[in-house]
Structures are given as C-alpha cells and as structure tokens.
Design an enzyme around this catalytic site. Structure first.
Site, PDB file in Angstrom:
ATOM      1  N   HIS A  71       0.844  -1.197   0.000  1.00 17.79           N
ATOM      2  CA  HIS A  71       0.000   0.000   0.000  1.00 17.79           C
ATOM      3  C   HIS A  71       0.873   1.239   0.000  1.00 17.79           C
ATOM      4  CE1 HIS A  71      -3.473   2.563   0.742  1.00 17.79           C
ATOM      5  NE2 HIS A  71      -2.684   3.244   1.564  1.00 17.79           N
ATOM      6  N   ASP A 117     -15.362   2.426   8.044  1.00 15.31           N
ATOM      7  CA  ASP A 117     -14.287   3.324   7.614  1.00 15.31           C
ATOM      8  C   ASP A 117     -14.768   4.265   6.530  1.00 15.31           C
ATOM      9  OD1 ASP A 117     -11.471   4.225   7.171  1.00 15.31           O
ATOM     10  OD2 ASP A 117     -11.926   3.388   5.207  1.00 15.31           O
ATOM     11  N   ARG A 171     -14.672  12.679   8.252  1.00 14.82           N
ATOM     12  CA  ARG A 171     -13.394  13.352   8.525  1.00 14.82           C
ATOM     13  C   ARG A 171     -13.064  14.355   7.424  1.00 14.82           C
ATOM     14  NH1 ARG A 171      -9.682   8.569   8.511  1.00 14.82           N
ATOM     15  NH2 ARG A 171      -8.054  10.164   8.588  1.00 14.82           N
ATOM     16  N   SER A 199      -7.769   3.653   9.102  1.00 17.55           N
ATOM     17  CA  SER A 199      -8.517   3.661   7.851  1.00 17.55           C
ATOM     18  C   SER A 199      -7.816   2.800   6.802  1.00 17.55           C
ATOM     19  CB  SER A 199      -8.657   5.099   7.345  1.00 17.55           C
ATOM     20  OG  SER A 199      -9.284   5.124   6.093  1.00 17.55           O
ATOM     21  N   LYS A 214      -8.869  -1.799   5.918  1.00 16.09           N
ATOM     22  CA  LYS A 214      -9.175  -2.417   4.633  1.00 16.09           C
ATOM     23  C   LYS A 214      -8.133  -3.474   4.265  1.00 16.09           C
ATOM     24  CE  LYS A 214      -9.700   1.752   3.417  1.00 16.09           C
ATOM     25  NZ  LYS A 214      -9.816   3.056   2.748  1.00 16.09           N
TER      26      LYS A 214
END
Lengths: 427, 427
Positions: free
Chosen positions: A86, A165, A172, A187, A191
C-alpha cells in the site's frame, strides 16, 4: 434505551486525554455505523483523537471494530503466499503497475485492491483504465481465480470491506480531521487487514507531493501502521520514501502505463526502478522467497506476468494507448541545473490538464498529463525542453502553467541527490 | 457556491492552534445558523476550541456574531440606569429573588431574563412560579413598562436573543463540548449583551454544586466574561463565590421563595443575606448609586419593591405557597459538628424529590425540596434534625436518601469557616 454506553461519556474520555476502554470503543464504531451515534458526536470524537492521540491498543481496537463492521476476505484456500503493498499516494506513483506482476512472477499472490484518484494524486485504477478493454470491477470469485492463475490482480475494492471506515472517512473529510494519524492508520489498515493478506509492505511518502509533507509525521504514521499490522497478525514493514519530486518522468494515466511497461521491459526511469525493486524485495522477503527481483525485470518474466494480468481483466496489452489532441512544451528560461521539480505543483498541473478529478463522480482524461524531459540534477540550456503538457483542450495549458509557477527552479549548482528510500521501518 | 469561506479551513485553523480571523468567525456563526455549516463541522470546531482555546479577541467576535444572529433589546428610552446580574447556577441559589427588588428600591432598573432549572440546579422561573398567579412570559412592552414602573422584572428570555447560541448550546450538550470556557463565556454573555444592560455583575460559582468544580477554572471563566463584557461595552465585574455547600437553608422552589421573603423582611440565613448584599453593592456601584443596600432590607423598601414586582406579573404576594404532602426528617447519627453538606449531593436529592427536572419538557413539583435545619459548623447531638425532605410521593424519599449518602458528614471538630465571596474580579 438499550444502548450500553453514552457517546458523550466516550467523547469526554478522549477529550480529557484518556484511553477509551475496548468495549466502549467497539460500541462507538458499531453505534456510529448503525446511525445511533450522530455525525456531530463522531466528529467531536475524531477532533479529540486528532489533538489528544490514541494509545497503540486503542488504535488496534478501533481498526478491529471497523473491520468487524463489514466482510472479511480470505486467501487461505489459494495455495499461495500472499503479499500486499500500500502506498500513501504521490505524484507519478505508478509503482503498483510494474510491482504486482514482478512479484507475481516469483509465485507470490499479489492482491492489489485499489482506488481512484482524487485531487492532485492519481489512482491506480484510473491509470489502468487507459488500456482499451481493461476493467476494474471483478467479483470475489474472479479475483481469487486470477490470483491463482496469474498471481497478480489490481481491481476495485468491494464496498463490503470496513463500511464503518467509509462512513468515518467521509465525515473526517468535511470536518478537518483527516490528518489524525491514528485515524489515517486505522482507515488504511482496516481495509488491508480485512482483505486477508499474510504480509504487507507500506510505501509511506513524505514531501510536497505526499499527504504527509513532513518526514517526522510520515515516520510516525509508518510506525503506527507497522505496529497496527503486527498487532493484528499481518507481517508489516514500511519504507519511508521521498515525494518531493514526482516519481519517474510520466505524470498522468496513459503515460504512466507507458512508463510502467518500460520498467517491465527492463528500462524506465531509475527512481521508478529503484522503488519498484525496493518494494519487491520487501514483499519477496515477507513471502519467504529468497531471490533478486531484478532478475524477472531483466529476463522478461515480469513482462509476461503483466500481459497475463492485463488480459485476465479483458485489457489488450498490445493496444495503442490514448494520446492527447494538444501538447505544450515548457522550456528552460536560463542555463543551469534543475534544482527543484516540486511534486505538488506538477501534480496540480497534471490534475488541471484533466489527468485527475475534483469530484469523485468526474471522469478523468486518460491521455492528459505531464511528461518530464529532465529531473532535478540535470544540466539544461535556455530553450531546452523541461516538460510537455498534454491535454485535449489547449485552453487548459494556461491553468497548468499557473500551477507550475515556482514549481520548477533552475540554479547554478547541481542539487545534492538523495536516495528515494530513506528509512525502513519494522516492528 | 457563493459562500466566501470554507468550514474545513476554519476548523483547521483552530485545530492547529491559530486564531480564526474575524470575517471567517463571523461567517462560521452565520453559516451555521443558516444550516450551511453542518452540525458535524461545528462540533469538530467546538472540540478544537475546547482543547486549543480562543484568544480574547476571538471570543469577543464569536459573541458579537451570536448576538448578530438575533434581535437586540434596548433600555435607552427607560430614563433609568440598568444593572443586570447573572449567576452560573448553584444549589439553593435564590439570590435573584431578593436581589432584584432590593436594587430596584434604589431607582435602578433590574431586568432579569431568567431560565428554568435542569438537572441538580434550580431555575429562577420555576421558583417564582410557586407563587399563585405569577407568570413568567412577558411581552417586550410589558417588560419595559414594568422596568419603568416597578424597576425590577424577572421573566423568561425571549427566543429572539442570540438564536445561534441556542443552536450551538444544544450541539455542545450532545458532543462533550459544554465545558469549553470561551464557549461558556460567549453563550452567557451573548444573551446578556443582547439584552442591552449598561452594567452586569457575574456571580461565578465554584465547588461541588457549581458547574465549575474547581476555583481556578471558575476564575478563568469569570475573567474571560469580565474581559468580554468590558470589550463589548458593558461595565462588568464578577464575584467568585463558594458553592461547596447549598446557599441558605432552603433547596427547592416554594421553600426558596419563602426564604427570599425572609431576607426581604430583614431576616433570613446569613449566607444568603451576605451574598445578596455583596451583589447589590456591585450593582449599585455600577449604577452610580452611593448607598448601602442593607438599608432597604432593614426599612422595608426592598419588600415593597418585591410585592410590586410580583403583583405586576399577576402573582399574589400574600397567597399561601404550596406545601408537600409528605415530609421525612434526616437526623444526626452521632454527636459532633456538621463538617460537610455537599451541595451536589443535596442538589441531586432535591431534584429527585421533584424540585428539578431531567428533561426540559418535564414539570417541577413546586412544594418538593429540602429544608436544612443546620449548616456546616453547627454542633449537633445524635437524633437532632439535620434536614427535612418534602415530596408529594413518599416513595421518593429513598431516592433522596441515596443521593444524600456521604453528602453530610459529622466530625469531632468544627470546620473552618470561609467567606462565601472569595474574590472580586474586575477588568
């Protein structure tokens, strides 16, 4: 009322600098997802988290509660080790494109559930959609079959993962609480953990083109996510990488695919190659594969995996990629060394040319973007090409130039060069 | 979109510890009142204010913006000097009842726009409604006429004053942000300033029965409000007063009216007399009246003003006040000195007996409450009466006793006595 806890009590605990007990934190996430806890209460809580922080165990519980709000995937029946990557996002960050097939070439399953771009950073799905026929939406079964057969899959994340989320992020976004590190970490990681990967490598970027401008904050985020992954049973490491300058030479969508294919063919810009290999090494190590990923770039195995991956999602790897109707070259105004190419400015310029979107429902122009002719450190003469802007509508060039104002600097001495990977963070 | 500012930008400024520029702060309040800024955005902002504070000038602007959201009253045509008093609320705090007619007896106009009780602290309107016929709702014209003719008026605040404050307070109540001193100060002062008084005396309480338990926080609130009043052109002073013990001997509604009438008749508990006179001196001083308020208590002028004030609002000052059906006496369990009578415990007990309400729409039982037989410092013998609980339903006495558990302590040595007024705070 049958609710076991009171939202104001939970908010006060965090407001006063305390740690919220596990049962209350799980309840808060669940009650917010159900709509019992109001947006106004959750935003007060998130602001208190932003300003007062969260303990390591609170972050783990929060993340677990968000995972529990949706479905969990499992790669257990795959018969392959999985490794996930990621990136926190940057300008010209196409690394997923060469990386996923490269690592898959070593027999590792690489599930890359990706998103679309918003604002000045691009989205992996937008880039791949430059390829005629390629489709991002796969069923879970299609995804698993592709992981088994090809090894690499890049597709849209299903909406079933961590719906809490999704709701919290939207809140947010409009309440000035995006920047809370515990919330960013949970967050992202909720996932990734719900996806069910065995290992995860994080590319946490700092610098003008990154979400975190400051290296210290980026390090804190990286550490928080590495701890969180580890606490949640996912082998997690992070690389802290430089995003003060765009990654590679191509910033856009189709042009980033082109550059990725160059890397897969054994060429490509050195920074893209360097970061791709650094991340591949982390993923192979986590998967227990003791080989050098540079080999598969050199011998064509990575390219083969790429072509299979694209074809599996109905894309034609041999089709011509779209090109823009108009181009505009920006040239050096003086002799000297390129000292600065500000990633943020270049990213905004590419966005304005049509490569990115301002609202989630907008389309992107796949052929729009920027191709750099040089990178910082290059010696140029007045009149040399610095970059080429591409757009379908030439009226956009002025808006691109505005964004580029001050982003590119030419000086008398060459800037010091620094490695793109600055730190490696492990549990 | 034609909005000049962005809510997220304003939230971020406060979140990051900055001062919000005047135009943006005014816009925020206006846009929130209009519904353009969402509850979730405003609650994130208020949490940031709670944790990061506000500068003196920000508080003034915030307050002014809340005043601008509604109507402003004016006493300019009255031909009298006005002096107002506000108490942050406590247990047994009936001071408005003797104070308003006392100060009015010196030719000063005293407008007391009051509220109802909620939770363990009573409301002045609830107390006066114990008097048969008395009505709290006056039109602006009625109020002005009464100020002119009688000098003192205690009535319900119109809903037209500072509607932004009403909306913001309801939000703070459910988001754990009630306790922010800048917001408490601007909430109280916006209504007081909108009322249009020339001077204001604040009774800021600290201790278990007060909103602020801690004297330092109470002092900070007092100072903030004195600065704010001064900055807004209202001559403002504050007294910091002790609310660790209930004020006077009566806690309830009808019994507090009875006690107030005793004070107006020249008697009454010494602490109530002391605080009434201290506040009256402040108000007379602010109004430029160089006289001793003790005189009007002694010679009956204050009582005359009281009777006129009650009659002007259709109350019968000679009517019998309601009494409860049942009483229960709590007695000393040992010989010794009363060392503690915890205001919070006694306040909760009176509330549970029916003197207060849990929800704004609940009625109060005017005859319910507690009458203390002694105060801290008193010498008692086992079996002596400490207090009498009054309620219509005797089943409530057990709930009252629960609240009193630990609230009253008897020890071997007399406690040190302290003055009720601890500090005087001026600009």
């Amino acid at each position: 009322m049958s609710e076991p806890f009171d939202a104001v009590d939970v908010i006060r605990t965090k407001r006063d600098g305390g740690a919220v007990p596990e049962a209350k934190l799980r309840w808060l996430v669940d009650a917010y997802t159900r709509g019992y806890v109001a947006d106004a209460q959750m935003s007060a809580f998130t602001m208190a988290v932003l300003l007062n922080g969260m303990e390591r165990d609170e972050i783990r519980v929060l993340t677990d509660a968000m995972i529990a709000s949706g479905e969990r995937m499992s790669f257990d029946g795959l018969g392959k080790v999985t490794a996930d990557k990621h990136s926190t996002g940057g300008v010209g960050d196409k690394i997923t494109l060469p990386l996923a097939p490269l690592v898959a070439a070593y027999g590792v399953a690489v599930p890359q559930l990706s998103g679309r771009g918003l604002g000045h950073t691009g989205g992996t799905l937008d880039k791949l959609e430059s390829i005629p026929g390629w489709r991002a939406a796969l069923s879970n079964d299609e995804m698993l079959a592709q992981l088994r057969d090809v090894g690499a899959v890049v597709c849209a994340a299903g909406s079933g993962l961590a719906p809490a989320d999704k709701k919290l992020y939207a809140l947010r976004d409009v309440t000035g609480t995006v920047e809370a590190i515990p919330l960013i970490a949970s967050s992202i990681m909720s996932k990734k953990i719900a996806e069910g990967t065995a290992s995860l490598v994080l590319d946490v970027k700092f610098g003008s083109g990154a979400f975190m401008k400051d290296i210290d904050r980026a390090r804190e985020l990286a550490r928080t996510m590495v701890e969180l992954g580890t606490d949640s049973g996912v082998a997690t490491t992070a690389l802290l990488t430089d995003m003060t300058t765009p990654l590679g030479l191509a910033i856009g969508n189709a042009n980033e695919v082109r550059e990725s294919v160059e890397v897969l063919a054994g060429g490509g810009p050195s920074d893209v190659v360097e970061l791709t290999l650094a991340l591949a090494r982390e993923m192979l190590r986590a998967a227990g594969v003791d080989e050098d990923p540079a080999d598969a770039l050199a011998d064509g195995r990575a390219m083969d995996a790429w072509r299979r991956m694209i074809r599996a999602q109905d894309g034609d790897p041999d089709a011509a990629l779209p090109t823009a109707r108009e181009t505009h070259v920006v040239r050096a105004e003086r002799d000297g060394y390129v000292t600065t190419m500000d990633a943020f400015g270049v990213g905004i310029a590419a966005w304005r040319l049509g490569a990115g979107r301002a609202r989630a429902e907008d389309p992107v122009v796949h052929a729009a973007g920027i191709d750099l002719a040089v990178k910082p450190g290059a010696r140029v003469r007045a009149g040399d090409a610095i970059l080429t802007m591409s757009a379908d509508d030439p009226a956009l060039f002025d808006r691109g130039l505005e964004a580029l104002a001050g982003a590119i600097e030419i000086g008398d001495t060459a800037p010091e060069s620094a490695p793109i990977v600055r730190e490696r963070i492990t549990a």
